[in-house]
Design a protein around this motif. Sequence first.
Motif, PDB file in Angstrom:
ATOM      1  N   MET A 206       0.833  -1.217   0.000  1.00 26.89           N
ATOM      2  CA  MET A 206       0.000   0.000   0.000  1.00 26.89           C
ATOM      3  C   MET A 206       0.860   1.257   0.000  1.00 26.89           C
ATOM      4  O   MET A 206       0.334   2.376   0.059  1.00 26.89           O
ATOM      5  CB  MET A 206      -0.915  -0.009   1.226  1.00 26.89           C
ATOM      6  N   GLY A 207       2.188   1.069  -0.033  1.00 26.10           N
ATOM      7  CA  GLY A 207       3.081   2.217   0.022  1.00 26.10           C
ATOM      8  C   GLY A 207       3.347   2.684   1.436  1.00 26.10           C
ATOM      9  O   GLY A 207       3.824   3.812   1.635  1.00 26.10           O
ATOM     10  N   ARG A 208       3.070   1.872   2.413  1.00 29.92           N
ATOM     11  CA  ARG A 208       3.236   2.249   3.826  1.00 29.92           C
ATOM     12  C   ARG A 208       4.393   1.445   4.435  1.00 29.92           C
ATOM     13  O   ARG A 208       4.227   0.646   5.347  1.00 29.92           O
ATOM     14  CB  ARG A 208       1.926   1.997   4.570  1.00 29.92           C
ATOM     15  N   SER A 209       5.598   1.691   3.904  1.00 33.55           N
ATOM     16  CA  SER A 209       6.777   0.949   4.359  1.00 33.55           C
ATOM     17  C   SER A 209       7.038   1.177   5.839  1.00 33.55           C
ATOM     18  O   SER A 209       7.408   0.252   6.572  1.00 33.55           O
ATOM     19  CB  SER A 209       8.014   1.358   3.552  1.00 33.55           C
ATOM     20  N   ALA A 210       6.863   2.415   6.291  1.00 34.60           N
ATOM     21  CA  ALA A 210       7.115   2.720   7.708  1.00 34.60           C
ATOM     22  C   ALA A 210       6.166   1.925   8.600  1.00 34.60           C
ATOM     23  O   ALA A 210       6.576   1.394   9.657  1.00 34.60           O
ATOM     24  CB  ALA A 210       6.953   4.220   7.958  1.00 34.60           C
ATOM     25  N   ASP A 211       4.885   1.851   8.201  1.00 38.22           N
ATOM     26  CA  ASP A 211       3.936   1.078   8.999  1.00 38.22           C
ATOM     27  C   ASP A 211       4.304  -0.404   8.996  1.00 38.22           C
ATOM     28  O   ASP A 211       4.130  -1.098   9.999  1.00 38.22           O
ATOM     29  CB  ASP A 211       2.517   1.256   8.446  1.00 38.22           C
ATOM     30  N   ALA A 212       4.797  -0.887   7.853  1.00 35.63           N
ATOM     31  CA  ALA A 212       5.196  -2.287   7.791  1.00 35.63           C
ATOM     32  C   ALA A 212       6.362  -2.560   8.739  1.00 35.63           C
ATOM     33  O   ALA A 212       6.379  -3.564   9.457  1.00 35.63           O
ATOM     34  CB  ALA A 212       5.570  -2.659   6.358  1.00 35.63           C
ATOM     35  N   LEU A 213       7.356  -1.643   8.768  1.00 36.37           N
ATOM     36  CA  LEU A 213       8.500  -1.815   9.679  1.00 36.37           C
ATOM     37  C   LEU A 213       8.081  -1.642  11.127  1.00 36.37           C
ATOM     38  O   LEU A 213       8.624  -2.289  12.036  1.00 36.37           O
ATOM     39  CB  LEU A 213       9.605  -0.840   9.305  1.00 36.37           C
ATOM     40  N   ASP A 214       7.098  -0.754  11.370  1.00 38.37           N
ATOM     41  CA  ASP A 214       6.579  -0.604  12.734  1.00 38.37           C
ATOM     42  C   ASP A 214       5.901  -1.891  13.196  1.00 38.37           C
ATOM     43  O   ASP A 214       6.013  -2.279  14.361  1.00 38.37           O
ATOM     44  CB  ASP A 214       5.590   0.569  12.786  1.00 38.37           C
ATOM     45  N   ALA A 215       5.182  -2.555  12.265  1.00 40.72           N
ATOM     46  CA  ALA A 215       4.562  -3.826  12.600  1.00 40.72           C
ATOM     47  C   ALA A 215       5.630  -4.856  12.987  1.00 40.72           C
ATOM     48  O   ALA A 215       5.453  -5.639  13.926  1.00 40.72           O
ATOM     49  CB  ALA A 215       3.735  -4.337  11.421  1.00 40.72           C
ATOM     50  N   TYR A 216       6.763  -4.848  12.262  1.00 38.08           N
ATOM     51  CA  TYR A 216       7.850  -5.756  12.611  1.00 38.08           C
ATOM     52  C   TYR A 216       8.376  -5.449  14.012  1.00 38.08           C
ATOM     53  O   TYR A 216       8.632  -6.364  14.816  1.00 38.08           O
ATOM     54  CB  TYR A 216       8.978  -5.640  11.592  1.00 38.08           C
ATOM     55  N   ALA A 217       8.518  -4.158  14.341  1.00 36.93           N
ATOM     56  CA  ALA A 217       9.004  -3.781  15.674  1.00 36.93           C
ATOM     57  C   ALA A 217       8.033  -4.254  16.759  1.00 36.93           C
ATOM     58  O   ALA A 217       8.446  -4.700  17.841  1.00 36.93           O
ATOM     59  CB  ALA A 217       9.192  -2.262  15.752  1.00 36.93           C
ATOM     60  N   GLN A 218       6.732  -4.180  16.457  1.00 36.68           N
ATOM     61  CA  GLN A 218       5.745  -4.629  17.440  1.00 36.68           C
ATOM     62  C   GLN A 218       5.854  -6.137  17.698  1.00 36.68           C
ATOM     63  O   GLN A 218       5.847  -6.584  18.851  1.00 36.68           O
ATOM     64  CB  GLN A 218       4.333  -4.300  16.948  1.00 36.68           C
ATOM     65  N   VAL A 219       5.922  -6.920  16.634  1.00 33.64           N
ATOM     66  CA  VAL A 219       5.981  -8.369  16.842  1.00 33.64           C
ATOM     67  C   VAL A 219       7.301  -8.746  17.509  1.00 33.64           C
ATOM     68  O   VAL A 219       7.335  -9.673  18.335  1.00 33.64           O
ATOM     69  CB  VAL A 219       5.785  -9.138  15.518  1.00 33.64           C
ATOM     70  N   ARG A 220       8.384  -8.024  17.214  1.00 34.09           N
ATOM     71  CA  ARG A 220       9.656  -8.329  17.873  1.00 34.09           C
ATOM     72  C   ARG A 220       9.550  -8.081  19.373  1.00 34.09           C
ATOM     73  O   ARG A 220      10.050  -8.876  20.183  1.00 34.09           O
ATOM     74  CB  ARG A 220      10.768  -7.476  17.261  1.00 34.09           C
ATOM     75  N   ARG A 221       8.843  -6.995  19.767  1.00 35.63           N
ATOM     76  CA  ARG A 221       8.663  -6.720  21.200  1.00 35.63           C
ATOM     77  C   ARG A 221       7.809  -7.810  21.859  1.00 35.63           C
ATOM     78  O   ARG A 221       8.130  -8.280  22.960  1.00 35.63           O
ATOM     79  CB  ARG A 221       7.995  -5.360  21.397  1.00 35.63           C
ATOM     80  N   HIS A 222       6.737  -8.190  21.204  1.00 29.15           N
ATOM     81  CA  HIS A 222       5.875  -9.232  21.788  1.00 29.15           C
ATOM     82  C   HIS A 222       6.645 -10.524  22.002  1.00 29.15           C
ATOM     83  O   HIS A 222       6.545 -11.162  23.067  1.00 29.15           O
ATOM     84  CB  HIS A 222       4.678  -9.496  20.868  1.00 29.15           C
ATOM     85  N   LEU A 223       7.407 -10.952  21.012  1.00 27.78           N
ATOM     86  CA  LEU A 223       8.145 -12.197  21.126  1.00 27.78           C
ATOM     87  C   LEU A 223       9.214 -12.107  22.204  1.00 27.78           C
ATOM     88  O   LEU A 223       9.439 -13.065  22.965  1.00 27.78           O
ATOM     89  CB  LEU A 223       8.781 -12.560  19.781  1.00 27.78           C
ATOM     90  N   ALA A 224       9.887 -10.952  22.284  1.00 34.03           N
ATOM     91  CA  ALA A 224      10.930 -10.785  23.292  1.00 34.03           C
ATOM     92  C   ALA A 224      10.333 -10.746  24.698  1.00 34.03           C
ATOM     93  O   ALA A 224      10.851 -11.381  25.634  1.00 34.03           O
ATOM     94  CB  ALA A 224      11.720  -9.492  23.024  1.00 34.03           C
ATOM     95  N   ASP A 225       9.220 -10.002  24.868  1.00 32.25           N
ATOM     96  CA  ASP A 225       8.619  -9.862  26.193  1.00 32.25           C
ATOM     97  C   ASP A 225       7.981 -11.160  26.675  1.00 32.25           C
ATOM     98  O   ASP A 225       8.099 -11.514  27.855  1.00 32.25           O
ATOM     99  CB  ASP A 225       7.560  -8.749  26.182  1.00 32.25           C
ATOM    100  N   ASP A 226       7.281 -11.851  25.778  1.00 33.87           N
ATOM    101  CA  ASP A 226       6.504 -13.016  26.203  1.00 33.87           C
ATOM    102  C   ASP A 226       7.304 -14.304  26.166  1.00 33.87           C
ATOM    103  O   ASP A 226       7.107 -15.192  27.003  1.00 33.87           O
ATOM    104  CB  ASP A 226       5.265 -13.185  25.317  1.00 33.87           C
ATOM    105  N   LEU A 227       8.197 -14.439  25.190  1.00 35.05           N
ATOM    106  CA  LEU A 227       8.906 -15.709  25.011  1.00 35.05           C
ATOM    107  C   LEU A 227      10.415 -15.584  25.143  1.00 35.05           C
ATOM    108  O   LEU A 227      11.114 -16.593  25.205  1.00 35.05           O
ATOM    109  CB  LEU A 227       8.564 -16.327  23.644  1.00 35.05           C
ATOM    110  N   GLY A 228      10.931 -14.350  25.117  1.00 31.75           N
ATOM    111  CA  GLY A 228      12.373 -14.161  25.190  1.00 31.75           C
ATOM    112  C   GLY A 228      13.100 -14.614  23.942  1.00 31.75           C
ATOM    113  O   GLY A 228      14.271 -15.029  24.025  1.00 31.75           O
TER     114      GLY A 228
END
Length: 864
Positions: A206-228
């Motif tokens: 959709m041309g929203r590269s920043a939002d796509a990278l922000d989504a990656y940052a979110q999932v990285r935080r979830h995985l780190a916080d919940d599963l390490g």
Amino acid sequence: MEFRILGPLEIVANGRPVGVGGPQQQTVLAALLLAANQVVPIDRLVDAVWWTSPPSARANVRGYIAALRRMLRDAGEPPDRLITRAPGYLLRVEPGELDLFRFEEAFTRGERALAGGRAEQAAQDFADALHHYRGRPLDAMPLGAPLQADVERLEERRLLLTEQYTDACLLLGRSDALVPDLRRLVSRHPLRERLWERLMLVLYRMGRSADALDAYAQVRRHLADDLGIDPGPRLRSLEQRILSGDPGLDPASPRSGSVQAGDDAEAAAGPADGTPGRTGTLRQFPMDIVEFTGREAELRALNRFADGAGGDGDTALTVIAIEGMAGVGKTRLAVRAAHQISTRGRFGAVQLWADLRAMDPELPAADPAEVLGTFLRQLGVPAPRIPPDLASRAALYRDRLHGARALVILDNATDEAQVEPLLPGDPTSLVLVTSRRSLAGLDGVHRLRLAVFAPPESTDLLGRIAGPDRVTAEPAAAARIAERCGQLPMAVTMAARRLQTRPAWTLAEFDARLEGEGRLPDELEFRNRSISASFDLSYRALADDQKRMFRLLGLHPGADFTPPSAAVLTDLPEERAESLLEALLDENLLQQASPGRYRMHRLLRGHARRKAHEHETPGRRDAAAERVFAWYLRAAHSADLVLNTHGRRVPIEFPGDPGDGAGPVPVFGTRTRALAWLDAESENLTAVIRAASDQGRHSVAWRLPAVLLTFFHLGESRDDWIAAYEIGLEAARRLGEWRGVAFMLNGLGMACSDADRCGEAIVHHREALVVQRRLGDLVGQAWSLNRLAVAYLGARRPSRAIECFEESVRIFRRVGDPHGAAAMTPELGAAADADGGHIRMCEAVTCPDTVMTPATVRAAHGEA
């Protein structure tokens, strides 16, 4: 009537809602609907309603069932809509009435369309499937543990559907509208990386590269916080491709595709112009399981095959076919071996897996062209460049895998024709094929025939699932459970799962529940898995004449069978029977114990017997049993004519016409051949005696032991002899066949004498003598007296032995039988020696010149 469970529970009849009662009654209805058209055991209904079962639980469930029946009747439904069927209840649902059925049907159509490259049709089918979801299944209902697990399974299906719907829309370039749904789903399932992948790719396009990278940052935080842990390689690769502006992610790119088809860690990294290139890394294997048990020898063999494949100068592809009956663990073995082989690094740079659906109850066998289309897309070939015909797809597939060190699993194959187009062309790849059928027609294949578990493997598997402490505490019960399961891995697994969900049961209690052939299939059902259903898939794939042979073999009384006995059972020519047996052997529905002898697994045997009762009339079943019983009796009699050369045997009148439908009886020209046949059939002959007694065929039940007297005497098992004659005695008494009663009693006496149970032998011979005197059978009395004398000798009562011998000789002289009198001499001498006296009638008979030892005395007595 319409039933809805994909959301709040609802019933609609003729367009109007129907009240379904209170919460617990609704839960019972939900459990029935989740297993619509299947029997739901009452114990499962109890577990569905209550976390811990109150004492009145079963009675309450029956009350809810009665209320549901009233509700359905008031809605105008017929009485057979909800029926009682042991061990529980069955709710009949017609096609189209249940939203879950409509959901699964649309979902399956979409999967097939997507796999076949028909993205437009797939998107329509997936949208249709999603339309049936109104919210979380059985929303706002109090559910016991089993139903909660079912709801989670349905939620998983919904997520999988959403992911594949997104893939179809990505291929069509119209996924923008999916963003809100994807946002909502990742918020509810923040650790599901596949959802985040789709969301990132949609946002990027959709041309929203920043939002796509922000989504990656979110999932990285979830995985780190919940599963390490960090995101997996697919997500990391997608982030790097977004950062680098990879043109392959552009919707205009011919290799962009979906996440599945184009973003699997360089899987789509072909040339930018879309021409087929070499593949990168693919990881398609199913997961291995921690409870995998045994198969050490088979795993070593598979690894040896892999180590010897593709060596220097080798030009041949290595293909290994793992074959075996349903439930023996072929797929699990292939997956475990594939993971081991790929871990060692020689093969497995590319991992491909396909279910060829040879035995899928819902879908036809996979079309090789369709499978190749999926493989080629996974290997980075754009859908528009995949050839339409099978031969061209196979050629392109071989080109893509040239030098790729691919490890391919072709699971559940139908036949050689389905497998051949899916084989790579050079030795740098390795292929594992699993099949219930023999794939002997596949050129150059290494065949690994998988047998059932050894008993220690079965009990080990029971312990891994149900708990090692329980097996250690009750090893004998664990061994019996495994034996009842026929050491079949699937059956043992399901038994273990049943124990796992019933921690209060002891193994002995569960073993008691499994007792009796009729109980076993019901106890070995778990969720949507069933031993009977698995066997039935193999049965339904047979031709009609093969089905008939299979089900009639379930009526065979013996543990194994030969072409002659199978021909008699089925009333077919022996050549045709052998051809059908060989066909069932190729289907892994039979095993070959030795050349010309076939055997059926005990669980398959029970399934075959149930099929015979379903599809054969009582008259046809009785006729088949009558033929096989008559054949065994006449064949044993034919062998006895060769063994018992003295001709002193009980007169055998065959029940009915001895030749009527019994089939050709073997003729034994020599003693060696007769003994060889009797030895080979000994277990079957004993089984025929038991079966004849159980089925009320008492004439066979006493005549067959009578025919086998000489064979029993020459053999080593006195226990089998005694057991057979006890059955025969009861049968003869039931018929009032007093000649047979006397013969069985004398046979029992002889067996007991040989087993040094002389006191019992005396009782049997004296009772036989009473019967023969009542019948006026002088020759029979003479022989009974002779055997009674031998028993007295064994009991160290020589004076009584002499009296019996003397009376026996007098009777033989009276009836003019000098041969019978002469046969008494060795025993008379032995009795005289034991008594320290002499024999008054010795001058009346001719004594043999040879000195008789105890062994020769017994041999002479046995021949007599």
